[in-house]
Design an enzyme around this catalytic site. Structure first.
Site, mmCIF file in Angstrom:
data_model
loop_
_atom_site.group_PDB
_atom_site.id
_atom_site.type_symbol
_atom_site.label_atom_id
_atom_site.label_comp_id
_atom_site.label_asym_id
_atom_site.label_seq_id
_atom_site.Cartn_x
_atom_site.Cartn_y
_atom_site.Cartn_z
ATOM 1 N N CYS A 181 0.826 -1.229 -0.015
ATOM 2 C CA CYS A 181 -0.135 -0.187 0.017
ATOM 3 C C CYS A 181 0.950 1.235 0.035
ATOM 4 O O CYS A 181 1.454 1.619 -1.084
ATOM 5 C CB CYS A 181 -1.053 -0.185 1.188
ATOM 6 S SG CYS A 181 -2.389 0.956 0.689
ATOM 7 N N HIS A 231 -3.695 -4.890 0.555
ATOM 8 C CA HIS A 231 -3.188 -5.649 1.806
ATOM 9 C C HIS A 231 -3.152 -7.081 1.389
ATOM 10 O O HIS A 231 -4.085 -7.699 1.925
ATOM 11 C CB HIS A 231 -3.964 -4.928 2.766
ATOM 12 C CG HIS A 231 -3.993 -3.655 3.037
ATOM 13 N ND1 HIS A 231 -2.747 -3.172 4.060
ATOM 14 C CD2 HIS A 231 -4.190 -2.522 2.635
ATOM 15 C CE1 HIS A 231 -2.911 -1.911 4.122
ATOM 16 N NE2 HIS A 231 -3.683 -1.415 3.241
ATOM 17 N N GLU A 247 -1.656 -9.114 3.077
ATOM 18 C CA GLU A 247 -1.642 -9.781 4.564
ATOM 19 C C GLU A 247 -2.981 -10.252 5.182
ATOM 20 O O GLU A 247 -2.947 -11.035 5.653
ATOM 21 C CB GLU A 247 -0.740 -8.910 5.269
ATOM 22 C CG GLU A 247 -1.497 -7.493 5.918
ATOM 23 C CD GLU A 247 -1.310 -6.357 4.807
ATOM 24 O OE1 GLU A 247 -0.896 -6.519 3.879
ATOM 25 O OE2 GLU A 247 -1.397 -5.211 5.320
HETATM 26 N N1 GLN Z 1 -1.943 6.554 2.791
HETATM 27 C C1 GLN Z 1 -2.221 5.827 1.521
HETATM 28 C C2 GLN Z 1 -3.550 6.159 0.917
HETATM 29 O O1 GLN Z 1 -4.241 6.303 1.613
HETATM 30 C C3 GLN Z 1 -1.839 4.539 1.962
HETATM 31 C C4 GLN Z 1 -2.619 3.713 2.373
HETATM 32 C C5 GLN Z 1 -2.162 2.621 3.008
HETATM 33 O O2 GLN Z 1 -1.015 2.175 3.326
HETATM 34 N N2 GLN Z 1 -3.194 1.494 3.863
HETATM 35 O O3 GLN Z 1 -3.452 5.870 -0.264
#
Ligand code: GLN
Length: 544
Positions: free
Chosen positions: A383, A509, A511
């Site tokens: 992410c 994600h 995970e």
């Molecule tokens: N802050 C980033 C976004 O909102 C990444 C979010 C995250 O790592 N879950 O796109």
């Protein structure tokens, strides 16, 4: 329709005793006997969900397929049971009140005074029985967050009392998890706090049926008899939960103590030998690794193990597949700078840049990506980690000085990561990110395709920013390709480097989807690459 029965898990004496793990372990044992089980967590705080909570407050926010931002215990449930949870599996007091107040505004209470009893308790009972009404489950296990005696817990305990009264003790069972402290000076385990905790529960009209006693030392026969006598439970229902070296040992520990047996007996179900072959095979590989590797996890909440819970667990699953012990070194991104990067990262066999929000620590993350890209160390960006990889590439390969995400710098001359179109008009913070499972098409002939072995996947998301399509061609031509994209919107979901042994960034994600029975392919393949890197490095050293 089967007659669904309900098991509640309450906690007393202290928080952090591992209610979630005990609930998940019991569920695992029942599932392994062929019973259909689901688990639910009721959280007595007033936030609607933990999505807006700081990781310092609450640890990781777990995301389900249907886009619910939930308590991290749901992660344990999924990892143990290998089933997907949903919005209904995690309910907070905030959500209960919100729904009662909405009903009141719609006039559904027909002019009645709206009160904790019966309106709030009815709403709680309804949320618990949602699963029973589907007819899909034999047993619903509901964990009640917090500890008995807390003001916030009272309506939940009252709802349990009512359900027990209405449905009968053969259909509703209460497991109370408590702490048996060891007083070193007296060299004794003490039962009094448990007696008081059971008494507190009884003051609300609820008798615990089973006691699970967290302890650092074995409970003697004498202590078990004493606990049974003072707490009004049968002796077979005093279950010891001794500290374990891994949470994955807890199902077997509970099996040895007979927790599943006593629960099934009290609910009138048959006990069968649980089928735990696959589970035990995983445990065996996890505990007897052939190799050890070191992975750096770069984030800004590294002092809190719970903040990256699912990532750490996914490493355990992937390590077992590779018969490898994965030692994770958590590195605070704010401590990283170009002058110390080599000394802090060069001994690692792989680096993960963690998810996150906001500006703090991002320059350190970008430095880390630069180091592993140039030194061909396996890299996995999740992410925000993927976004950092894109920024690093833009700055240092394409020389787009000051390239950035508009999350960190709204006026960057090169917004290679920018706010998604769908997010531009959103003002509310709660539950408004791009959440839950979205489709992703994978390009053949890429590392992503090799890893997943298919062209179409679904992964869970939690973000507002995205790879800016305007830079896609430029970045692609320079060697960072978009190997996975969303079929409807074209959003870039996976990036990878052509000229690197293992360099992958994902906007989602992975995970959240790694379980004991189904370790996530990206983690498995990343660990494999890190192991390969470690072995080659070792051999080169020997040759030199
Ligand atoms: N802050 C980033 C976004 O909102 C990444 C979010 C995250 O790592 N879950 O796109």
């Amino acid at each position: 329709m089967p007659n669904t029965k309900y098991v509640f898990v309450t906690g007393g004496v202290s928080s952090s005793l591992g209610k979630g793990i005990v609930a998940a372990s019991l569920a695992k044992l029942l599932q392994a006997q062929g019973y259909k089980i689901t688990i639910q967590k009721l959280d007595p705080y007033i936030n609607i969900d933990p999505g807006t909570l700081n990781p310092y407050e609450h640890g990781e926010c777990f995301v389900t397929d249907d886009g619910a931002e939930t308590d991290l215990d749901l992660g344990h449930y999924e990892r143990f049971l290998n089933v997907s949870t949903s919005q209904a599996n995690n309910v907070t007091t905030g959500r209960i009140y919100q729904s009662v107040i909405d009903k009141e505004r719609r006039g559904e209470f027909l002019g009645k005074t709206v009160q904790v009893i019966p309106h709030i308790t009815n709403e709680i009972k309804e949320r618990v029985q949602i699963f029973g009404k589907t007819g899909e489950y034999d047993i619903v296990i509901t964990e009640i967050g917090g500890t008995v005696g807390d003001i916030e817990s009272l309506p939940y305990v009252e709802a349990v009392r009512q359900m027990k009264w209405e449905m009968g003790p053969e259909n509703v069972l209460v497991i109370h998890l408590t702490l048996i402290p060891y007083l070193a000076a007296a060299r004794e385990l003490k039962t009094k706090p448990t007696q008081h905790s059971v008494k507190t529960l009884m003051e609300s009209g609820v008798q615990a049926d089973v006691l699970v006693c967290r302890t650092e030392h074995d409970l003697s026969e004498k202590i078990r008899i004493k606990l049974a006598r003072f707490c009004n439970v049968s002796q077979e229902a005093v279950i010891q939960s001794i500290d374990a070296s891994t949470i994955y040992d807890v199902p077997n520990l509970m099996l040895n103590e007979g927790l599943d047996k006593v629960v099934l007996k009290k609910l009138g179900f048959q006990w069968h030998e649980p089928q735990l072959d696959q589970w035990n095979d995983f445990l065996d590989r996890h505990k007897n690794p052939l190799n050890t590797i070191k992975i750096g996890l770069i984030g800004k909440y590294v002092e809190l193990q719970d903040s990256y819970k699912s990532i750490l667990e996914a490493f355990i699953h992937a390590g077992a597949v590779n018969s490898t012990r994965v030692e994770v070194e958590c590195i605070h991104s704010e401590t990283l700078a170009s002058k110390n990067i080599e000394s802090l990262l060069s001994h690692l066999h792989g680096v993960v840049v963690a998810p996150g929000f906001g500006e703090r620590g991002i320059e350190g993350k970008i430095e880390a990506v630069k180091f592993v890209r140039e030194n061909k160390i396996p890299f996995f960006g999740i992410c925000l980690g993927m976004q950092m990889a894109v920024i690093e590439f833009a700055r240092n390969v394409l020389y787009l000085t000051d390239a950035n995400s508009t999350e960190m710098d709204e006026n960057t001359p090169h917004p290679v990561i920018s706010l998604m179109e769908s997010q531009k008009r959103i003002v509310d913070k709660g539950g408004t990110m791009r959440l839950g499972a979205w489709d992703c098409d994978i390009q053949q002939g890429t590392l992503a395709f090799e890893t997943y072995g298919k062209t179409s996947i679904k992964e869970r998301h939690r973000h507002r920013y995205e790879f800016n399509d305007q830079y896609r061609k430029l970045i692609n031509d320079a060697g960072m390709i978009a190997s996975g994209t969303n079929p409807e919107t074209g959003l870039v979901e996976i990036i990878e480097l052509k000229d690197h042994p293992w360099f992958v960034g994902v906007q989602y994600h992975p995970e959240y989807k790694s379980t004991v029975a189904n370790p996530h392919p990206l983690f498995v393949n990343f660990i494999k690459a890190a192991l390969h890197y470690a072995l080659v490095k070792k051999n080169t050293k020997v040759l030199n």
